[in-house]
Design an enzyme around this catalytic site. Structure first.
Site, mmCIF file in Angstrom:
data_model
loop_
_atom_site.group_PDB
_atom_site.id
_atom_site.type_symbol
_atom_site.label_atom_id
_atom_site.label_comp_id
_atom_site.label_asym_id
_atom_site.label_seq_id
_atom_site.Cartn_x
_atom_site.Cartn_y
_atom_site.Cartn_z
ATOM 1 C CG MET B 18 -1.832 -1.172 1.384
ATOM 2 S SD MET B 18 -3.080 -1.202 0.097
ATOM 3 C CE MET B 18 -4.127 0.142 0.635
ATOM 4 C CB CYS B 19 -0.243 4.758 -0.335
ATOM 5 S SG CYS B 19 0.345 6.427 -0.098
ATOM 6 N N PRO B 20 2.885 4.338 0.992
ATOM 7 C CG PRO B 20 4.796 5.445 1.809
ATOM 8 C CD PRO B 20 3.646 4.562 2.234
ATOM 9 C CG ASP B 45 -2.438 1.582 -3.282
ATOM 10 O OD1 ASP B 45 -3.666 1.789 -3.166
ATOM 11 O OD2 ASP B 45 -1.568 2.370 -2.862
#
Lengths: 188, 86
Positions: B18-20, B45
């Site tokens: 997931m981010c980042p 994502d």
């Protein structure tokens, strides 16, 4: 006036204008913001700290320089131990009531004495979101500068020995010095 | 995004992250490429679509050549094709 004299006059005027323009360009270039992001980390809750470091890693990945200024509760994010020795009674109380490391950080909402934070960590893990400790170390490894505010350290009675070893010292002028030439500056 | 043919040098799998992290890993991977080489980043994502567009807009050394959606079983995989330009 002879034609040649006129030509000389024109050239002189042009040269002068060119010089003025060059000076103006240099002046303007000095004021162009650099590819930098400056973040003030004022809050010490898990969720807010997480937001700060996600933005920092994102900026670093985009090739920006990142400086993070830790002040007041934000110092929680860069603490790695707790000392009571040599502190007065109020400083000791403050030390005991603030987390001695990132592990003890609560949530800004629905903390419920730490249960909320533990639940949030578990949910993040299940959803494969990087945990905060790894994210902080990664931010540093990617080249961010961590600066701690000496004034808030002193007020809160936090010794430099209680912080990570890779911190720099700096005050408001250090922050502003970076912020004025940054494209983005945030207060979290 | 420009229409052009490209040859993918390497593929980076960041599915599940997931981010980042997709961006962070892509940045690391692209720095290992030669200038002009192209990397394909596979992510799950959904936010990575806009993230990679933002990256290409801001960073001075990358160009986003294509973004494709692939069906990978029960999840959609977003394939970002990025070229190192500097």
């Amino acid at each position: 006036m002879a034609v040649s004299e006129l030509a000389v006059q024109d050239t002189t005027t042009l040269e002068m204008r060119l010089q003025q323009l060059e000076e103006r360009v240099v002046e303007l270039e000095e004021n162009i913001p650099e590819d930098k992001v400056t973040i003030v980390m004022f809050s010490g809750e898990l969720d807010r700290v997480l937001a700060g470091f996600i933005i920092a890693t994102g900026a670093l990945a985009m090739g920006y320089e990142v400086s993070m200024f830790f002040t007041f509760w934000g110092l929680n994010a860069v603490r790695d131990n707790r000392t009571l020795e040599g502190k007065n009674i109020m400083e000791r109380m403050m030390s005991l009531m603030t987390p001695g490391s990132t592990e003890g950080m609560g949530l800004s909402n629905m903390n419920f004495f730490g249960a909320g934070a533990r639940m949030m960590r578990l949910m993040m893990k299940q959803k494969n979101v990087e945990n905060i400790e790894d994210l902080i170390n990664m931010t540093k490894d990617m080249g961010a500068r961590f600066v701690s505010c000496g004034m808030s350290q002193m007020v809160m009675g936090i010794n430099t020995s209680e912080l990570r070893d890779d911190m720099e010292d700096g005050g408001v002028a250090a922050y502003l010095g970076d912020a004025v030439s940054s494209k983005v500056t945030l207060f979290i | 995004m420009s229409e052009q043919t490209y040859e993918i040098s390497t593929t980076l799998d960041v599915t599940g992250l997931m981010c980042p992290m997709p961006l962070v890993k892509a940045r690391k991977a692209i720095m290992d490429l030669e200038v002009g080489q192209v990397i394909e980043v596979l992510a799950t994502d959904k936010g990575s679509i806009k993230d990679f567009q933002g990256w290409a807009k801001v960073a001075k050394n990358v160009e986003l050549l294509a973004q494709n959606e692939k069906e990978g079983g029960d999840t959609t995989i977003y394939a970002h094709v990025v070229k190192r330009t500097k």
